[in-house]
Design a protein around this motif. Structure first.
Motif, PDB file in Angstrom:
ATOM      1  N   ARG A  42      53.037  46.104  36.152  1.00  0.00           N
ATOM      2  CA  ARG A  42      51.839  46.470  36.934  1.00  0.00           C
ATOM      3  C   ARG A  42      51.833  47.972  37.631  1.00  0.00           C
ATOM      4  NH1 ARG A  42      49.480  41.078  38.705  1.00  0.00           N
ATOM      5  NH2 ARG A  42      50.503  39.559  37.693  1.00  0.00           N
ATOM      6  N   GLU A 199      48.560  40.370  43.576  1.00  0.00           N
ATOM      7  CA  GLU A 199      47.939  41.295  42.621  1.00  0.00           C
ATOM      8  C   GLU A 199      47.182  42.407  43.410  1.00  0.00           C
ATOM      9  OE1 GLU A 199      45.276  39.768  39.031  1.00  0.00           O
ATOM     10  OE2 GLU A 199      44.121  39.569  40.895  1.00  0.00           O
ATOM     11  N   LYS A 204      46.558  44.465  38.668  1.00  0.00           N
ATOM     12  CA  LYS A 204      46.488  43.213  37.753  1.00  0.00           C
ATOM     13  C   LYS A 204      47.204  43.685  36.608  1.00  0.00           C
ATOM     14  CE  LYS A 204      41.533  42.570  38.393  1.00  0.00           C
ATOM     15  NZ  LYS A 204      41.684  41.174  39.016  1.00  0.00           N
TER      16      LYS A 204
END
Length: 227
Positions: A42, A199, A204
């Protein structure tokens, strides 16, 4: 933070400090290592320019394509051992559009450009242009996943990423712990809240297509000079 600190933080966050604990240390450590993988996907958590097995490649005359270590997510910079000026980052599409016969070996010379491609197993391949005409080395700066030796195992091990990315790893542990289908600990609402915190902190998870585009530098290019 070191593993022992993260285990203490995770136990407090899970309300799991009394003996016997609901989740074992191996389980929590495994989830922390999963979290490290997730952060690297991420946030590209590990920037490496120094690990020889990852960041140094030998150039062979008249060989244009070089397979990269499978832990590499993206190549950021390439420099020849014989030249302090980095090669120019490019894309295959722009090479096709602007440089005729760039992939013909008869136009060999000192490499000036590079771009990332993939093989039939979706492993990254580094392509240099033109074909190199002498032996040399390449020094790479890359974003990568952890090596096997960098995962948390011993109490004093530390996550292989900047310190400011450490503390939120336990949100992933909470997500995984309360998502386990166990009558005593299953709590999907609490698991979802922990996942959202993770998150929000790290972003995401990119899709496989997004990771492929990132690895190939597909959205970036520079104006070439003809060689």
């Amino acid at each position: 933070m070191i593993l022992s600190d993260l285990l203490v933080q995770a136990r407090a966050q899970l309300d799991d400090t009394a003996l016997p604990t609901l989740w074992s240390d191996p389980d929590v450590t495994g989830w922390l290592n999963e979290a490290i993988d997730e952060v690297c996907l991420r946030r590209r958590g590990i920037l490496d320019s120094t690990t020889p097995s990852i960041c140094s490649l030998a150039i062979t005359p008249y060989v244009q394509r070089y397979h990269l270590d499978p832990t590499i997510l993206k190549v950021e910079r390439v420099r020849l051992g014989s030249n302090p000026v980095p090669l120019k980052k490019f894309t295959m599409g722009l090479m096709d559009d602007r440089v005729e016969y760039w992939d013909f070996p008869y136009r060999a010379g000192p490499p000036q450009f590079w771009f990332s491609d993939q093989d039939n197993k979706d492993h990254l391949v580094l392509v240099v242009v033109p074909f190199p005409n002498i032996a040399d080395t390449m020094a790479l700066s890359v974003w990568r996943m952890p090596l096997d030796c960098e995962y948390l195992k011993a109490p004093k091990d530390t996550p292989p990423m900047p310190f400011y990315l450490h503390r939120g790893l336990t949100d992933w542990v909470e997500y995984r712990a309360y998502d386990r289908k166990d009558a005593e600990t299953y709590d999907p609402a609490r698991s979802d809240r922990a996942y959202k915190r993770f998150e929000d902190r790290y972003g995401k998870r990119p899709s496989a297509d997004a990771l492929k585009l990132m690895g190939e530098n597909a959205l970036r290019g520079v104006q070439p000079q003809y060689f």
